[in-house]
Every structure is written in C-alpha cells, then in structure tokens.
Design a protein around this motif. Structure first.
Motif, short mmCIF file in Angstrom:
data_model
loop_
_atom_site.label_atom_id
_atom_site.label_comp_id
_atom_site.label_asym_id
_atom_site.label_seq_id
_atom_site.Cartn_x
_atom_site.Cartn_y
_atom_site.Cartn_z
N SER A 177 0.88 -1.16 0.00
CA SER A 177 0.00 0.00 0.00
C SER A 177 0.92 1.21 0.00
O SER A 177 2.14 1.06 0.18
CB SER A 177 -0.86 0.01 1.27
OG SER A 177 -0.02 0.09 2.41
N ILE A 180 0.69 -0.83 -4.77
CA ILE A 180 -0.59 -1.00 -4.09
C ILE A 180 -1.18 -2.35 -4.50
O ILE A 180 -1.40 -2.59 -5.69
CB ILE A 180 -1.54 0.15 -4.43
CG1 ILE A 180 -0.94 1.47 -3.92
CG2 ILE A 180 -2.92 -0.08 -3.81
CD1 ILE A 180 -1.55 2.70 -4.52
N ASP A 204 -5.53 -3.79 -1.14
CA ASP A 204 -5.36 -2.50 -0.46
C ASP A 204 -5.87 -1.34 -1.30
O ASP A 204 -5.38 -0.22 -1.16
CB ASP A 204 -3.88 -2.31 -0.12
CG ASP A 204 -3.44 -3.28 0.95
OD1 ASP A 204 -3.55 -2.94 2.14
OD2 ASP A 204 -3.03 -4.41 0.60
N ILE A 205 -6.84 -1.62 -2.16
CA ILE A 205 -7.34 -0.52 -3.00
C ILE A 205 -8.69 0.00 -2.54
O ILE A 205 -9.28 0.85 -3.19
CB ILE A 205 -7.40 -0.89 -4.51
CG1 ILE A 205 -8.19 -2.16 -4.76
CG2 ILE A 205 -6.01 -1.01 -5.09
CD1 ILE A 205 -8.34 -2.49 -6.23
N PHE A 226 -8.18 3.51 -1.80
CA PHE A 226 -7.23 4.00 -2.78
C PHE A 226 -7.73 5.29 -3.44
O PHE A 226 -8.90 5.45 -3.74
CB PHE A 226 -7.08 2.88 -3.82
CG PHE A 226 -6.55 3.32 -5.14
CD1 PHE A 226 -5.19 3.48 -5.32
CD2 PHE A 226 -7.40 3.55 -6.20
CE1 PHE A 226 -4.69 3.87 -6.54
CE2 PHE A 226 -6.91 3.94 -7.43
CZ PHE A 226 -5.56 4.10 -7.59
N LYS A 227 -6.81 6.23 -3.62
CA LYS A 227 -7.12 7.46 -4.35
C LYS A 227 -6.21 7.53 -5.58
O LYS A 227 -5.07 7.09 -5.52
CB LYS A 227 -6.87 8.69 -3.47
CG LYS A 227 -7.75 8.72 -2.22
CD LYS A 227 -7.59 9.99 -1.40
CE LYS A 227 -6.24 10.17 -0.73
NZ LYS A 227 -5.78 9.09 0.16
N ASP A 241 -2.66 8.48 -5.33
CA ASP A 241 -1.69 7.55 -4.73
C ASP A 241 -0.72 7.01 -5.77
O ASP A 241 0.42 6.70 -5.46
CB ASP A 241 -2.41 6.37 -4.06
CG ASP A 241 -3.22 6.81 -2.84
OD1 ASP A 241 -3.11 7.99 -2.45
OD2 ASP A 241 -3.97 5.98 -2.30
N VAL A 296 -5.95 -0.65 -11.67
CA VAL A 296 -4.84 -0.24 -10.79
C VAL A 296 -3.59 -1.07 -11.10
O VAL A 296 -2.46 -0.56 -11.07
CB VAL A 296 -5.25 -0.34 -9.30
CG1 VAL A 296 -4.08 -0.02 -8.38
CG2 VAL A 296 -6.42 0.61 -9.02
#
Ligand code: NI
Length: 256
Positions: free
Chosen positions: A40, A63, A67-68, A71-72, A75, A111
C-alpha cells in the motif's frame, strides 16, 4: 552459504517489538539480501524507511489488490515518486486477488495496469500477487500491456498453467512456504517445471511459515526450508540452490 529472501514484510506490525535485533540476527545467519515488500502507499513508505537502515535490504513500492479500498488516484503518482528512491527495486506487490475481493475486479485490473505503466516508465520489474485470478492476470500480461523489465510471481500459486505461461513471457517464479506444506499436492511437479535460472525463494514473512514451523511468526531465516525442498526435488545441493536463487534475484532486481 548466503541466501536471498526475495519477499518479506518487515513493515508489518508483527515486527514492531524486535525488528532491528531480528534483522541483524537474520543477517548474521546468512540471509544477506532481503526485499522488504510494500503493499500500500503507507506500507511502501515504511518499507523504504526501514530499508534505509540496512545496506543489504531493498524494497518494492506498490498497491496490492487487497489495499485498494481506500485507494485514491493521486496515490499512483506518490508510488511513482517513492519508486524513484534508490532502495526501490521493483513495483509491487501488485496484481489481482479474487479470493479476498470479488466486487471490484475492474478497479483491480485498472490499478494493476496503471502500476505496470509506472514500472515501464521507471524501467523497473514488477512483483505480482495473484490469487484465484490466474487467467485475468495472464490476459493482462500477455494481451493488455507489455512489461518491459518483466518481473516475479511472488508466492507463486502452484498452478501448472500459470507457471508454464509465466515462464513463457519471461517471468521468474518465487517459491514460498506452501511448497513445503504436506497438503500441497503438486509442489514437486511445479518445482520440476521451473528451470534453475528462473527460480527465486522467499518467506513472505511474517506470514506463511514453512513446515515444520506453520502457525509461528515467519522470518527470513526460514527461506532455507524452501531452498532445501527445491534442492531435494531437483536433486542438487543446497549450495547450488542458494547460489542460483541469489544470482537470479540480483539479476531481476538489478542489485550489485
Ligand atoms: Ni507479500
């Protein structure tokens, strides 16, 4: 004999109490290279901070699919900036996990791909986490985006298709505790499939302790159990496995 633990999490809270003494002890027992893996933004930053204290420790930044949740999009640029640190040798762990998360598959894929783009931009390999998502993972790697510096299947699932296709596209296979488990039916077959110059070994500490230590907190010293298992199956010496996996990890992560 020296060993390279290609994946551990000394940023985990389970090491809060004795991290520094333990890492020194591990080094003195012959584990002379360690990759401290981020999963992360926060844990990747911590991994780098910890690794700064040891000249034998490197890190990944990335990430993970687990761990999303919070999430932004910003990041990703933070991961990119962090990955420019000299301690960061790969983008990871990144990938797909349909065991723990099935509701956000599309976001996981986006992601994952975005982080492969970061790896390509920075000329870094990737470290992949894939769980119950083998075909989507392979589809991305084979058809959606090219990984310029290739990478590693960390704690590689013991799946024949994944290992065969992963090797074909130039990836390394990293074996963790599950190859030592008594219930891992096809571990021997999978180990035989992977040529010596494409194998890495890892502990994924503090998780996944090998036999006979299952259930206990794992640490990098236990990477020897994975090495011994592979040596037994390939009918070569522990030294040969230690040396091959050490050199392989140095090659893929560009460590001198
Ligand atoms: Ni991990």
């Amino acid at each position: 004999m020296e060993f390279f633990d290609s994946h551990a999490h000394y940023n985990d809270e389970k090491f809060e109490q004795d991290r520094n003494e333990l890492i020194k002890k591990i080094y003195s027992e012959g584990i002379t290279k360690i990759i401290n893996a981020g999963y992360s933004l926060q844990s990747s930053k911590q991994a780098v901070e910890i690794a700064k204290n040891y000249n034998f420790m490197y890190t990944t930044a990335g990430i993970s699919p687990n761990d999303i949740d919070d999430f932004k999009i910003e990041d990703l640029s933070e991961i990119e900036n962090l990955a420019r640190n000299e301690k960061v040798v790969a983008i990871g762990e990144i990938g797909l996990d349909y065991h723990w998360n099935t509701e956000n598959k599309e976001l996981q894929k986006e992601v994952f791909i975005s982080q492969i783009e970061i790896a390509n931009k920075l000329n870094l390999p990737i470290v992949i986490h894939t769980r119950e998502a083998i075909y989507d993972t392979l589809d991305i790697l084979k058809n959606k985006i090219k990984c310029i510096k290739k990478g590693v299947f960390h704690c590689c699932p013991l799946n024949v298709d994944l290992v065969r296709e992963g090797l074909k596209i130039g990836f390394y296979i990293s074996f963790a505790g599950p190859i030592t488990f008594k219930n891992s039916k096809n571990a021997d077959e999978i180990i035989k499939m992977v040529p010596l110059d494409r194998i890495l070994i890892e502990t994924d500490s503090p998780y996944l302790s090998p036999e006979p230590l299952r259930g206990k907190r794992n640490d990098s010293r236990n990477v020897k159990y994975m090495a011994q298992k592979i040596a037994d199956i390939k009918e070569i010496t522990l030294e040969e496995i230690a040396k091959a996996t050490y050199n392989n990890a140095k090659n893929i992560f560009k460590i001198k």
